[in-house]
Design a protein around this motif. Structure first.
Motif, PDB file in Angstrom:
ATOM      1  N   THR A  98       0.834  -1.202   0.000  1.00  0.00           N
ATOM      2  CA  THR A  98       0.000   0.000   0.000  1.00  0.00           C
ATOM      3  C   THR A  98       0.865   1.247   0.000  1.00  0.00           C
ATOM      4  O   THR A  98       1.907   1.290   0.649  1.00  0.00           O
ATOM      5  CB  THR A  98      -0.914   0.006   1.248  1.00  0.00           C
ATOM      6  OG1 THR A  98      -1.703  -1.187   1.250  1.00  0.00           O
ATOM      7  CG2 THR A  98      -1.831   1.217   1.266  1.00  0.00           C
ATOM      8  N   VAL A 123      -1.681   8.063  -7.648  1.00  0.00           N
ATOM      9  CA  VAL A 123      -2.672   7.003  -7.867  1.00  0.00           C
ATOM     10  C   VAL A 123      -2.268   6.167  -9.082  1.00  0.00           C
ATOM     11  O   VAL A 123      -2.327   4.939  -9.056  1.00  0.00           O
ATOM     12  CB  VAL A 123      -4.089   7.595  -8.043  1.00  0.00           C
ATOM     13  CG1 VAL A 123      -5.072   6.541  -8.535  1.00  0.00           C
ATOM     14  CG2 VAL A 123      -4.578   8.210  -6.737  1.00  0.00           C
ATOM     15  N   GLY A 124      -1.823   6.833 -10.143  1.00  0.00           N
ATOM     16  CA  GLY A 124      -1.364   6.118 -11.332  1.00  0.00           C
ATOM     17  C   GLY A 124      -0.160   5.237 -11.055  1.00  0.00           C
ATOM     18  O   GLY A 124      -0.089   4.099 -11.540  1.00  0.00           O
ATOM     19  N   ALA A 126       0.641   3.933  -8.150  1.00  0.00           N
ATOM     20  CA  ALA A 126       0.173   2.813  -7.325  1.00  0.00           C
ATOM     21  C   ALA A 126      -0.438   1.732  -8.211  1.00  0.00           C
ATOM     22  O   ALA A 126      -0.142   0.547  -8.047  1.00  0.00           O
ATOM     23  CB  ALA A 126      -0.838   3.306  -6.289  1.00  0.00           C
ATOM     24  N   ARG A 127      -1.257   2.139  -9.133  1.00  0.00           N
ATOM     25  CA  ARG A 127      -1.879   1.157 -10.039  1.00  0.00           C
ATOM     26  C   ARG A 127      -0.823   0.470 -10.902  1.00  0.00           C
ATOM     27  O   ARG A 127      -0.880  -0.739 -11.111  1.00  0.00           O
ATOM     28  CB  ARG A 127      -2.905   1.844 -10.920  1.00  0.00           C
ATOM     29  CG  ARG A 127      -4.158   2.195 -10.181  1.00  0.00           C
ATOM     30  CD  ARG A 127      -5.213   2.732 -11.097  1.00  0.00           C
ATOM     31  NE  ARG A 127      -6.420   3.036 -10.351  1.00  0.00           N
ATOM     32  CZ  ARG A 127      -7.266   3.963 -10.677  1.00  0.00           C
ATOM     33  NH1 ARG A 127      -7.070   4.691 -11.767  1.00  0.00           N
ATOM     34  NH2 ARG A 127      -8.343   4.187  -9.949  1.00  0.00           N
ATOM     35  N   ALA A 128       0.134   1.247 -11.411  1.00  0.00           N
ATOM     36  CA  ALA A 128       1.172   0.678 -12.278  1.00  0.00           C
ATOM     37  C   ALA A 128       2.010  -0.361 -11.541  1.00  0.00           C
ATOM     38  O   ALA A 128       2.451  -1.339 -12.131  1.00  0.00           O
ATOM     39  CB  ALA A 128       2.070   1.791 -12.822  1.00  0.00           C
ATOM     40  N   ASP A 130       0.839  -2.096  -9.026  1.00  0.00           N
ATOM     41  CA  ASP A 130      -0.121  -3.014  -8.424  1.00  0.00           C
ATOM     42  C   ASP A 130      -0.157  -2.880  -6.903  1.00  0.00           C
ATOM     43  O   ASP A 130      -0.077  -3.865  -6.163  1.00  0.00           O
ATOM     44  CB  ASP A 130       0.190  -4.465  -8.830  1.00  0.00           C
ATOM     45  CG  ASP A 130      -0.988  -5.393  -8.564  1.00  0.00           C
ATOM     46  OD1 ASP A 130      -2.136  -4.912  -8.583  1.00  0.00           O
ATOM     47  OD2 ASP A 130      -0.752  -6.589  -8.305  1.00  0.00           O
ATOM     48  N   ARG A 131      -0.261  -1.629  -6.448  1.00  0.00           N
ATOM     49  CA  ARG A 131      -0.323  -1.325  -5.019  1.00  0.00           C
ATOM     50  C   ARG A 131      -1.657  -0.642  -4.711  1.00  0.00           C
ATOM     51  O   ARG A 131      -2.205   0.067  -5.552  1.00  0.00           O
ATOM     52  CB  ARG A 131       0.812  -0.385  -4.603  1.00  0.00           C
ATOM     53  CG  ARG A 131       2.191  -0.801  -5.061  1.00  0.00           C
ATOM     54  CD  ARG A 131       2.826  -1.825  -4.147  1.00  0.00           C
ATOM     55  NE  ARG A 131       4.017  -2.456  -4.675  1.00  0.00           N
ATOM     56  CZ  ARG A 131       5.216  -1.933  -4.731  1.00  0.00           C
ATOM     57  NH1 ARG A 131       5.438  -0.711  -4.319  1.00  0.00           N
ATOM     58  NH2 ARG A 131       6.232  -2.641  -5.209  1.00  0.00           N
ATOM     59  N   ALA A 132      -2.141  -0.848  -3.523  1.00  0.00           N
ATOM     60  CA  ALA A 132      -3.304  -0.106  -3.051  1.00  0.00           C
ATOM     61  C   ALA A 132      -2.847   1.312  -2.728  1.00  0.00           C
ATOM     62  O   ALA A 132      -1.659   1.556  -2.494  1.00  0.00           O
ATOM     63  CB  ALA A 132      -3.888  -0.768  -1.802  1.00  0.00           C
ATOM     64  N   GLY A 151      -9.473   8.669  -8.716  1.00  0.00           N
ATOM     65  CA  GLY A 151      -9.214   7.232  -8.666  1.00  0.00           C
ATOM     66  C   GLY A 151      -8.761   6.699  -7.325  1.00  0.00           C
ATOM     67  O   GLY A 151      -8.433   5.524  -7.199  1.00  0.00           O
ATOM     68  N   CYS A 152      -8.735   7.545  -6.307  1.00  0.00           N
ATOM     69  CA  CYS A 152      -8.341   7.108  -4.963  1.00  0.00           C
ATOM     70  C   CYS A 152      -9.603   6.779  -4.176  1.00  0.00           C
ATOM     71  O   CYS A 152     -10.381   7.675  -3.837  1.00  0.00           O
ATOM     72  CB  CYS A 152      -7.537   8.199  -4.253  1.00  0.00           C
ATOM     73  SG  CYS A 152      -6.944   7.690  -2.623  1.00  0.00           S
TER      74      CYS A 152
END
Length: 181
Positions: A98, A123-124, A126-128, A130-132, A151-152
């Motif tokens: 996270t 946020v981008g 984190a998604r890239a 693969d994290r919350a 997106g959060c």
């Protein structure tokens, strides 16, 4: 945690841990002993929060300690993300599940386009990776709505609840859910 699980609540419990604790040679053993003492507290529901700046002091040692704790089932959050000098390179090297967006970025998302852009970028990332991602310092519903639009989907702050004693959380959660439904 045991009491909440017995009441049917399976929340992830986040605990701030100072980096100096990770330098103790018995840290993992002490953690293991705590879970043996409280067998009804699922280790998978414990998340340890480490400050990004503290993690950067000795990345190899921190990474090793994190992996040992993760082998027990514990997860990690990288706290105050974005405030350190090497966030991108260390994001790859530290196995935190996270990322917590520092409140200084959340404070200005309604008025400062750069803060909004930074939050969107985190946020981008984190998604890239693969994290919350969780936003700290959510103080009102307008901030929460803006974070959702970026997106959060997770947040913490006084806009959700003020700190409270553990024995009042179940009652608060029941009231909160009743209002939300």
């Amino acid at each position: 945690m045991q009491e909440w699980v017995a009441a049917g609540q399976h929340w992830v419990i986040s605990v701030n841990i100072a980096a100096r604790h990770f330098h103790r040679p018995d840290f993992v053993d002490a953690l293991r002993a705590l879970f043996q003492k409280y067998p009804d507290a699922p280790v998978q529901q414990l998340e340890l929060e480490i400050l990004e700046s503290a993690a950067l002091q000795d990345v190899q040692q921190m990474r090793q300690m994190m992996r040992e704790c993760q082998a027990l089932g514990v997860s990690f959050a990288l706290d105050d993300f974005g405030t350190g000098f090497s966030s991108l390179s260390y994001l790859k090297r530290l196995p935190a599940e996270t990322i917590k967006i520092d409140r200084m970025f959340v404070d200005g998302i309604l008025t400062d386009p750069e803060d909004s852009t930074l939050v969107s970028a985190i946020v981008g990332l984190a998604r890239a990776f693969d994290r919350a991602v969780i936003a700290e310092g959510v103080e009102n519903s307008a901030q929460a709505e803006k974070l959702l639009s970026l997106g959060c989907e997770l947040g913490q702050g006084y806009g959700i609840a003020k700190p409270m004693p553990a024995d009042t959380v179940l009652e608060w959660a029941a009231r909160y859910l009743a209002v939300k439904t």
